[in-house]
Scaffold this active site. Structure first.
Site, short mmCIF file in Angstrom:
data_model
loop_
_atom_site.label_atom_id
_atom_site.label_comp_id
_atom_site.label_asym_id
_atom_site.label_seq_id
_atom_site.Cartn_x
_atom_site.Cartn_y
_atom_site.Cartn_z
N CYS A 135 6.19 31.94 21.87
CA CYS A 135 5.70 33.18 21.26
C CYS A 135 5.44 34.20 22.36
O CYS A 135 4.76 33.91 23.34
CB CYS A 135 4.41 32.87 20.50
N CYS A 158 15.89 25.63 18.04
CA CYS A 158 15.43 24.35 17.49
C CYS A 158 13.92 24.30 17.69
O CYS A 158 13.44 24.17 18.82
CB CYS A 158 16.14 23.22 18.23
#
Length: 169
Positions: A135, A158
């Site tokens: 993030c 993924c």
């Protein structure tokens, strides 16, 4: 006599295989940095105690310690509704459901993120170089990006489902 030797050989082989499973697979969870998923100045910063209070134990392990959840355990792997997948740590919108695809790997997979939602860094753990994705706002570890995804990007983000939360449209 021959039967006894065969039995010992089988036991030894099973013991070695069992050791490999028990010792090496859990070790892979901790091959990343031990304290924080991504280093740097992030908009959202908390102490370890604050992160632990905010996240479940599994979320903390994945988002803050770069662990990996077991394949096929996340309910988000089978989430097919329209919506947005947010960072479970800081609630930043990160991935749109229309970029999600079934990779068959057991983890939620996307061919792209939302603009300005992620950061990446080189990950040299597990004896290979990979691209780690996190993030961009809190540095929480999402997973990895591979070059075996579908068009139009050819990328496969993924991700650990536990690092995300789904918000339906």
């Amino acid at each position: 006599m021959n039967r006894q030797k065969m039995s010992r050989r089988q036991i030894l082989t099973a013991g070695v295989a069992g050791f490999a499973v028990v010792a090496l697979i859990p070790l892979s969870r901790y091959m990343g940095s031990p304290a924080i998923a991504a280093e740097g100045d992030f908009e959202v910063q908390m102490s370890e105690a604050e992160w632990r209070a905010r996240l479940t134990a599994e979320q903390f392990s994945v988002l803050r310690e770069e662990a990996t959840e077991r394949a096929f355990t996340s309910p988000l792997n089978d989430e097919h509704r329209a919506g947005i997948f947010h960072c479970a740590g800081c609630d930043l919108p990160a991935y749109a459901s229309d970029a999600k695809f079934d990779s068959g790997t057991g983890w939620p997979s996307f061919w792209q993120s939302l603009p300005d939602a992620i950061g990446t860094k080189e990950d040299n753990s597990l004896f290979a170089t990979r691209t780690e994705v996190h993030c961009r706002r809190c540095g929480g570890h999402f997973g990895h990006i591979f070059d075996d995804g579908p068009p139009p990007t050819g990328k496969r983000h993924c991700l650990n489902g536990v690092s995300l939360k789904f918000v339906a449209a």
